[in-house]
Enzyme design. Structure first.
Site, PDB file in Angstrom:
ATOM      1  N   CYS A 113     -12.086  28.778 -44.256  1.00 38.36           N
ATOM      2  CA  CYS A 113     -10.949  28.807 -43.312  1.00 38.36           C
ATOM      3  C   CYS A 113     -10.009  29.982 -43.557  1.00 38.36           C
ATOM      4  CB  CYS A 113     -10.155  27.509 -43.392  1.00 38.36           C
ATOM      5  SG  CYS A 113     -11.128  26.059 -43.041  1.00 38.36           S
ATOM      6  N   HIS A 253      -2.658  28.205 -40.853  1.00 36.15           N
ATOM      7  CA  HIS A 253      -3.975  27.647 -40.527  1.00 36.15           C
ATOM      8  C   HIS A 253      -3.766  26.312 -39.818  1.00 36.15           C
ATOM      9  CE1 HIS A 253      -7.989  26.254 -40.761  1.00 36.15           C
ATOM     10  NE2 HIS A 253      -7.826  25.470 -41.807  1.00 36.15           N
ATOM     11  N   ASN A 285      -9.250  21.666 -36.130  1.00 40.79           N
ATOM     12  CA  ASN A 285      -9.430  22.695 -37.161  1.00 40.79           C
ATOM     13  C   ASN A 285     -10.661  23.535 -36.815  1.00 40.79           C
ATOM     14  OD1 ASN A 285      -9.931  24.166 -39.475  1.00 40.79           O
ATOM     15  ND2 ASN A 285      -9.643  22.446 -40.886  1.00 40.79           N
TER      16      ASN A 285
HETATM   17  O1  UT7 Z   1      -9.204  23.638 -43.373  1.00 42.12           O
HETATM   18  C1  UT7 Z   1      -8.927  23.077 -44.638  1.00 42.12           C
HETATM   19  C2  UT7 Z   1      -9.695  21.836 -44.728  1.00 42.12           C
HETATM   20  N1  UT7 Z   1      -9.186  20.597 -44.304  1.00 42.12           N
HETATM   21  C3  UT7 Z   1      -7.951  20.111 -44.321  1.00 42.12           C
HETATM   22  O2  UT7 Z   1      -6.983  20.769 -44.471  1.00 42.12           O
HETATM   23  C4  UT7 Z   1      -7.809  18.615 -44.185  1.00 42.12           C
HETATM   24  C5  UT7 Z   1      -6.984  18.056 -45.294  1.00 42.12           C
HETATM   25  N2  UT7 Z   1      -6.846  16.621 -45.272  1.00 42.12           N
HETATM   26  C6  UT7 Z   1      -6.320  15.900 -44.253  1.00 42.12           C
HETATM   27  O3  UT7 Z   1      -5.963  16.447 -43.232  1.00 42.12           O
HETATM   28  C7  UT7 Z   1      -6.124  14.415 -44.422  1.00 42.12           C
HETATM   29  O4  UT7 Z   1      -6.341  14.053 -45.770  1.00 42.12           O
HETATM   30  C8  UT7 Z   1      -7.042  13.560 -43.512  1.00 42.12           C
HETATM   31  C9  UT7 Z   1      -6.601  13.709 -42.059  1.00 42.12           C
HETATM   32  C10 UT7 Z   1      -8.475  13.989 -43.666  1.00 42.12           C
HETATM   33  C11 UT7 Z   1      -6.908  12.086 -43.882  1.00 42.12           C
HETATM   34  O5  UT7 Z   1      -5.579  11.657 -43.781  1.00 42.12           O
HETATM   35  P1  UT7 Z   1      -4.937  10.773 -44.947  1.00 42.12           P
HETATM   36  O6  UT7 Z   1      -3.589  10.410 -44.499  1.00 42.12           O
HETATM   37  O7  UT7 Z   1      -5.073  11.561 -46.224  1.00 42.12           O
HETATM   38  O8  UT7 Z   1      -5.843   9.488 -44.934  1.00 42.12           O
HETATM   39  P2  UT7 Z   1      -6.701   8.881 -46.122  1.00 42.12           P
HETATM   40  O9  UT7 Z   1      -7.855   9.770 -46.441  1.00 42.12           O
HETATM   41  O10 UT7 Z   1      -5.785   8.498 -47.226  1.00 42.12           O
HETATM   42  O11 UT7 Z   1      -7.234   7.566 -45.465  1.00 42.12           O
HETATM   43  C12 UT7 Z   1      -6.376   6.466 -45.151  1.00 42.12           C
HETATM   44  C13 UT7 Z   1      -7.199   5.400 -44.508  1.00 42.12           C
HETATM   45  C14 UT7 Z   1      -8.484   5.080 -45.272  1.00 42.12           C
HETATM   46  O12 UT7 Z   1      -8.725   3.689 -45.139  1.00 42.12           O
HETATM   47  P3  UT7 Z   1      -8.386   2.703 -46.353  1.00 42.12           P
HETATM   48  O13 UT7 Z   1      -9.201   3.187 -47.520  1.00 42.12           O
HETATM   49  O14 UT7 Z   1      -6.902   2.836 -46.571  1.00 42.12           O
HETATM   50  O15 UT7 Z   1      -8.795   1.372 -45.813  1.00 42.12           O
HETATM   51  C15 UT7 Z   1      -9.549   5.835 -44.508  1.00 42.12           C
HETATM   52  O16 UT7 Z   1     -10.823   5.233 -44.630  1.00 42.12           O
HETATM   53  O17 UT7 Z   1      -7.623   5.853 -43.212  1.00 42.12           O
HETATM   54  C16 UT7 Z   1      -9.036   5.698 -43.102  1.00 42.12           C
HETATM   55  N3  UT7 Z   1      -9.552   6.716 -42.196  1.00 42.12           N
HETATM   56  C17 UT7 Z   1      -9.575   6.535 -40.868  1.00 42.12           C
HETATM   57  N4  UT7 Z   1      -9.201   5.494 -40.098  1.00 42.12           N
HETATM   58  C18 UT7 Z   1      -9.350   5.642 -38.767  1.00 42.12           C
HETATM   59  C19 UT7 Z   1     -10.037   7.941 -42.495  1.00 42.12           C
HETATM   60  N5  UT7 Z   1     -10.386   8.566 -41.363  1.00 42.12           N
HETATM   61  C20 UT7 Z   1     -10.121   7.720 -40.349  1.00 42.12           C
HETATM   62  C21 UT7 Z   1     -10.262   7.791 -38.948  1.00 42.12           C
HETATM   63  N6  UT7 Z   1      -9.867   6.732 -38.200  1.00 42.12           N
HETATM   64  N7  UT7 Z   1     -10.755   8.885 -38.322  1.00 42.12           N
END
Ligand code: UT7
Length: 332
Positions: A113, A253, A285
């Site tokens: 990225c 980004h 992204n």
């Molecule tokens: O270009 C550089 C690369 N990428 C990035 O910059 C992305 C960086 N990371 C992020 O943007 C965030 O960490 C995410 C958007 C990927 C995730 O957001 P988060 O607030 O960190 O969520 P999390 O990973 O802590 O997940 C919270 C909950 C989990 O469920 P449990 O374990 O609490 O029951 C996940 O399984 O949300 C769940 N979850 C979803 N639920 C509904 C993860 N993805 C989804 C989804 N829909 N699409």
């Protein structure tokens, strides 16, 4: 000594749009979750014919038109991508052929990225030391080809697009005043496509394991993205003997609106509406392409004044990160 500048910008987006609602048909997710956790409303998905090189080629034509120069004027093609058409040859060579720019040298840059800012850094050095006159930078990504649409944690985040620009000593546009780039290879496994390279060659087993798809530790990547983009802006400004009061815009980004908001909180003197985040909503992204798309979108919608300072900042797999300080110069 003349300063290298971006004298033209161009982009390409596939027509097919995937809405958040569409994911509800095949994943356990909701529009509400995606919008509240990422700020993304929709993203574009390339068709079979919209390859990384084809999208890059089409965005290049627009950048050339914007710069008002011809294909014959380009003497180097730099392509930033992590989703090249092939492992080899480079996508830069495929685009050179599409442009019929056989007089130009061509190579790829792999900084995930962060590729756009890495390419600007290389291009500035090469035009200022007069190795090349007009460099075409192409950031093009077909991320849909490496996304696991069974993994809700990554499937909703990414989209396809291309962004190109021309870097030259002549003409008007954005002077590239300073760049800072860095990397942290200790973090390589936190954002990776494990198979398909020469370490884990493609086998039936790697396909069954779904190892040809992007894997990400979202939480860790989020934390490092905020920290590294913030630090790289400060380091870039310091190299230019400037501080945050001297800048008009930060163009980060476009990975996640919450990452951008977290960076925004670290800049006390810059109003939050001066940190541009419009592109992530519409396109998700798009990796290397994203910051170029955001710069072009901002230029079209906000109209810069002469001498305004704009900072691009990026973060990606590797980890890689960096910032570019640009100064807008109009042609009046
Ligand atoms: O270009 C550089 C690369 N990428 C990035 O910059 C992305 C960086 N990371 C992020 O943007 C965030 O960490 C995410 C958007 C990927 C995730 O957001 P988060 O607030 O960190 O969520 P999390 O990973 O802590 O997940 C919270 C909950 C989990 O469920 P449990 O374990 O609490 O029951 C996940 O399984 O949300 C769940 N979850 C979803 N639920 C509904 C993860 N993805 C989804 C989804 N829909 N699409």
């Amino acid at each position: 000594m003349k300063t290298a500048k971006i004298i033209g910008l161009g982009s390409y987006f596939p027509k097919k749009t995937l809405l958040n609602k569409d994911f509800e048909n095949f994943l356990k997710t909701t529009d509400e979750w995606i919008v509240s956790r990422t700020g993304i409303n929709e993203r574009r998905i390339a068709s079979k014919n919209e390859t990384t090189s084809e999208m890059g080629y089409l965005s290049s034509l627009k950048a050339l038109e914007d710069a008002k120069i011809g294909i014959k004027d380009i003497d180097l093609i730099l392509v930033a991508t992590l989703t090249g058409d092939y492992i080899f040859p480079s996508t830069a060579c495929i685009i050179q052929d599409k442009l019929k720019a056989y007089h130009a040298a061509a190579f790829d840059i792999q900084a995930a990225c962060s590729g756009f800012v890495y390419a600007l850094t290389v291009a500035k050095a090469l035009v200022e030391q007069k190795t090349f006159k007009n460099i075409l930078i192409v950031a093009s990504e077909k991320l849909s080809s490496i996304i696991d649409y069974q993994d809700r944690a990554t499937a909703v985040l990414f989209g396809d697009a291309a962004s190109s620009c021309i870097v030259s000593l002549e003409g008007f546009g954005f002077e590239i005043i300073e760049n800072y780039i860095g990397a942290d290879g200790k973090m390589a496994k936190l954002l990776i496509m494990p198979a398909g390279g020469t370490k884990n060659i493609s086998t039936i087993q790697t396909i069954e394991n779904r190892d040809h798809f992007l894997k990400m530790n979202g939480k860790e990547v989020f934390k490092h993205a905020v920290k590294r983009m913030h630090e790289s802006i400060i380091k870039c400004l310091k190299k230019a003997s400037l501080n945050e009061r001297d800048i008009s815009w930060i163009v980060p980004h476009q990975a996640n609106q919450r990452i951008i908001e977290a960076i925004s909180k670290k800049f006390k003197f810059l109003p939050s509406n001066r940190i541009y985040m419009e592109v992530v909503k519409k396109f998700g992204n798009t990796s290397a392409s994203s910051v170029g798309l955001a710069l072009e979108d901002l230029k079209i919608n906000k109209k810069f004044s002469n001498n305004e300072n704009i900072v691009l900042t990026v973060f990606g797999a590797g980890f890689t990160f960096g910032s570019s300080l640009l100064k807008f110069k109009d042609n009046k």
